[in-house]
Design a protein around this motif. Structure first.
Motif, mmCIF file in Angstrom:
data_model
loop_
_atom_site.group_PDB
_atom_site.id
_atom_site.type_symbol
_atom_site.label_atom_id
_atom_site.label_comp_id
_atom_site.label_asym_id
_atom_site.label_seq_id
_atom_site.Cartn_x
_atom_site.Cartn_y
_atom_site.Cartn_z
ATOM 1 N N MET A 1 0.835 -1.193 0.000
ATOM 2 C CA MET A 1 0.000 0.000 0.000
ATOM 3 C C MET A 1 0.876 1.251 0.000
ATOM 4 O O MET A 1 1.916 1.285 0.623
ATOM 5 N N LEU A 2 0.398 2.286 -0.710
ATOM 6 C CA LEU A 2 1.137 3.544 -0.739
ATOM 7 C C LEU A 2 0.970 4.266 0.592
ATOM 8 O O LEU A 2 -0.130 4.389 1.109
ATOM 9 N N GLY A 3 2.069 4.768 1.136
ATOM 10 C CA GLY A 3 2.011 5.510 2.392
ATOM 11 C C GLY A 3 2.568 6.903 2.177
ATOM 12 O O GLY A 3 3.783 7.073 2.093
ATOM 13 N N PHE A 4 1.682 7.916 2.057
ATOM 14 C CA PHE A 4 2.125 9.278 1.769
ATOM 15 C C PHE A 4 2.966 9.857 2.904
ATOM 16 O O PHE A 4 3.705 10.812 2.695
ATOM 17 N N ASP A 5 2.863 9.275 4.095
ATOM 18 C CA ASP A 5 3.678 9.728 5.213
ATOM 19 C C ASP A 5 5.146 9.337 5.035
ATOM 20 O O ASP A 5 6.015 9.833 5.730
ATOM 21 N N LYS A 6 5.414 8.451 4.078
ATOM 22 C CA LYS A 6 6.790 7.974 3.853
ATOM 23 C C LYS A 6 7.456 8.663 2.665
ATOM 24 O O LYS A 6 8.477 8.208 2.172
ATOM 25 N N LEU A 7 6.857 9.766 2.182
ATOM 26 C CA LEU A 7 7.449 10.509 1.067
ATOM 27 C C LEU A 7 8.864 10.947 1.417
ATOM 28 O O LEU A 7 9.104 11.508 2.483
ATOM 29 N N ASP A 8 9.799 10.670 0.496
ATOM 30 C CA ASP A 8 11.204 11.005 0.736
ATOM 31 C C ASP A 8 11.827 11.389 -0.604
ATOM 32 O O ASP A 8 11.971 10.557 -1.498
ATOM 33 N N PHE A 9 12.193 12.681 -0.734
ATOM 34 C CA PHE A 9 12.738 13.176 -2.001
ATOM 35 C C PHE A 9 14.006 12.431 -2.407
ATOM 36 O O PHE A 9 14.218 12.142 -3.577
ATOM 37 N N GLN A 10 14.856 12.114 -1.438
ATOM 38 C CA GLN A 10 16.109 11.400 -1.732
ATOM 39 C C GLN A 10 15.826 10.022 -2.328
ATOM 40 O O GLN A 10 16.469 9.607 -3.297
ATOM 41 N N GLN A 11 14.864 9.305 -1.770
ATOM 42 C CA GLN A 11 14.497 7.985 -2.306
ATOM 43 C C GLN A 11 13.907 8.111 -3.710
ATOM 44 O O GLN A 11 14.207 7.303 -4.587
ATOM 45 N N ILE A 12 13.077 9.137 -3.925
ATOM 46 C CA ILE A 12 12.477 9.363 -5.253
ATOM 47 C C ILE A 12 13.581 9.621 -6.271
ATOM 48 O O ILE A 12 13.601 9.022 -7.354
ATOM 49 N N LEU A 13 14.521 10.494 -5.937
ATOM 50 C CA LEU A 13 15.611 10.836 -6.855
ATOM 51 C C LEU A 13 16.487 9.621 -7.145
ATOM 52 O O LEU A 13 16.805 9.339 -8.305
ATOM 53 N N SER A 14 16.864 8.886 -6.110
ATOM 54 C CA SER A 14 17.703 7.692 -6.291
ATOM 55 C C SER A 14 17.008 6.667 -7.176
ATOM 56 O O SER A 14 17.609 6.128 -8.108
ATOM 57 N N THR A 15 15.729 6.418 -6.896
ATOM 58 C CA THR A 15 14.965 5.445 -7.680
ATOM 59 C C THR A 15 14.809 5.919 -9.119
ATOM 60 O O THR A 15 14.949 5.139 -10.060
ATOM 61 N N ALA A 134 10.436 2.955 0.221
ATOM 62 C CA ALA A 134 8.986 2.944 0.417
ATOM 63 C C ALA A 134 8.282 2.898 -0.943
ATOM 64 O O ALA A 134 8.744 3.524 -1.912
ATOM 65 N N ASP A 135 7.178 2.179 -1.015
ATOM 66 C CA ASP A 135 6.429 2.012 -2.270
ATOM 67 C C ASP A 135 6.054 3.342 -2.909
ATOM 68 O O ASP A 135 6.149 3.498 -4.133
ATOM 69 N N ILE A 136 5.626 4.316 -2.118
ATOM 70 C CA ILE A 136 5.186 5.607 -2.651
ATOM 71 C C ILE A 136 6.307 6.295 -3.425
ATOM 72 O O ILE A 136 6.092 6.868 -4.492
ATOM 73 N N ASN A 137 7.524 6.208 -2.903
ATOM 74 C CA ASN A 137 8.664 6.855 -3.558
ATOM 75 C C ASN A 137 9.016 6.151 -4.869
ATOM 76 O O ASN A 137 9.351 6.808 -5.857
ATOM 77 N N MET A 139 6.867 4.464 -6.750
ATOM 78 C CA MET A 139 5.776 4.736 -7.697
ATOM 79 C C MET A 139 5.889 6.141 -8.301
ATOM 80 O O MET A 139 5.643 6.341 -9.481
ATOM 81 N N ILE A 140 6.289 7.129 -7.491
ATOM 82 C CA ILE A 140 6.481 8.494 -8.012
ATOM 83 C C ILE A 140 7.632 8.514 -9.007
ATOM 84 O O ILE A 140 7.530 9.087 -10.099
ATOM 85 N N ALA A 141 8.750 7.859 -8.658
ATOM 86 C CA ALA A 141 9.904 7.797 -9.560
ATOM 87 C C ALA A 141 9.537 7.082 -10.855
ATOM 88 O O ALA A 141 9.966 7.482 -11.946
ATOM 89 N N LEU A 142 8.729 6.036 -10.765
ATOM 90 C CA LEU A 142 8.289 5.300 -11.945
ATOM 91 C C LEU A 142 7.408 6.179 -12.832
ATOM 92 O O LEU A 142 7.569 6.200 -14.052
ATOM 93 N N ALA A 143 6.504 6.943 -12.217
ATOM 94 C CA ALA A 143 5.634 7.853 -12.982
ATOM 95 C C ALA A 143 6.466 8.913 -13.707
ATOM 96 O O ALA A 143 6.203 9.228 -14.878
ATOM 97 N N LEU A 144 7.486 9.443 -13.044
ATOM 98 C CA LEU A 144 8.372 10.434 -13.678
ATOM 99 C C LEU A 144 9.132 9.816 -14.854
ATOM 100 O O LEU A 144 9.310 10.451 -15.894
ATOM 101 N N ASN A 145 9.568 8.575 -14.680
ATOM 102 C CA ASN A 145 10.247 7.869 -15.772
ATOM 103 C C ASN A 145 9.317 7.647 -16.956
ATOM 104 O O ASN A 145 9.726 7.760 -18.108
#
Length: 195
Positions: A1-15, A134-137, A139-145
């Protein structure tokens, strides 16, 4: 499940950076242009949507699907690496190994979506990332890709005009070798784990 409380810019960028290297839409430009030269249609909308759907589906259900067929992620990656190897051979040697027996004018699903965009390397990477981020990060990185994939596929005709025939020929050979190197690495990384 997506957890918006786990949003992390560093994880999004790395992914995002990991996935941009694995999906490698820039490296697929020569293949897209080759498909178009053969009279095949490549839909940016369809390629983006199908790739995203396959990746999300595999992210959440991949392990279950593979276990259902008695496979593991390593054997799947080895099979995918062999397929990518033959596609690289086509690019380097100017031969046709892969026969598209699907709809005559359509080349979006095979070989563009699978195995190039949403293939064994991407699936393996997504499963690996799931254990770290975290799954949310992811999924966001995947959407950007997927947004980047859409833009590049839409711009292939412009890129072809910009580079010309000899530029495209050079890129095709260069990325054929890169694709072959990726397939060899994917093969050996996973064969070692299987043995």
């Amino acid at each position: 499940m997506l957890g918006f409380d786990k949003l992390d810019f560093q994880q999004i960028l790395s992914t995002f950076l990991v996935l941009i290297g694995i999906i490698d839409i820039i490296g697929s430009i020569p293949i897209i242009l080759q498909l178009k030269a053969k009279g095949k249609t490549v839909s940016a909308n369809k390629a983006t949507f199908l790739s995203w759907g396959l990746m999300v589906g595999f992210f959440y259900g991949g392990n279950f699907i593979l276990k259902l067929f008695g496979c593991n992620i390593q054997s799947f990656a080895v099979a995918g690496s062999i397929l990518i190897f033959f596609m690289a051979l086509e690019m380097i040697l100017d031969i046709e190994i892969f026969k598209n027996n699907g709809p005559v004018k359509e080349a979006t699903l095979v070989p563009l979506v699978f195995p190039l965009l949403a293939g064994a390397g991407t699936f393996t990477t997504l499963i690996s990332l799931k254990s770290m981020y975290a799954d949310i990060n992811i999924m966001i990185a995947l959407a950007l890709n997927m947004a980047w994939v859409y833009i590049v596929i839409k711009a292939t005709d412009f890129i072809q005009r910009l580079l010309g025939a000899s530029g495209i020929y050079f890129i095709r050979k260069f990325f054929g070798i890169i694709l072959m190197a990726i397939s060899v690495k994917l093969f050996f990384d996973n064969v070692v784990l299987l043995i």
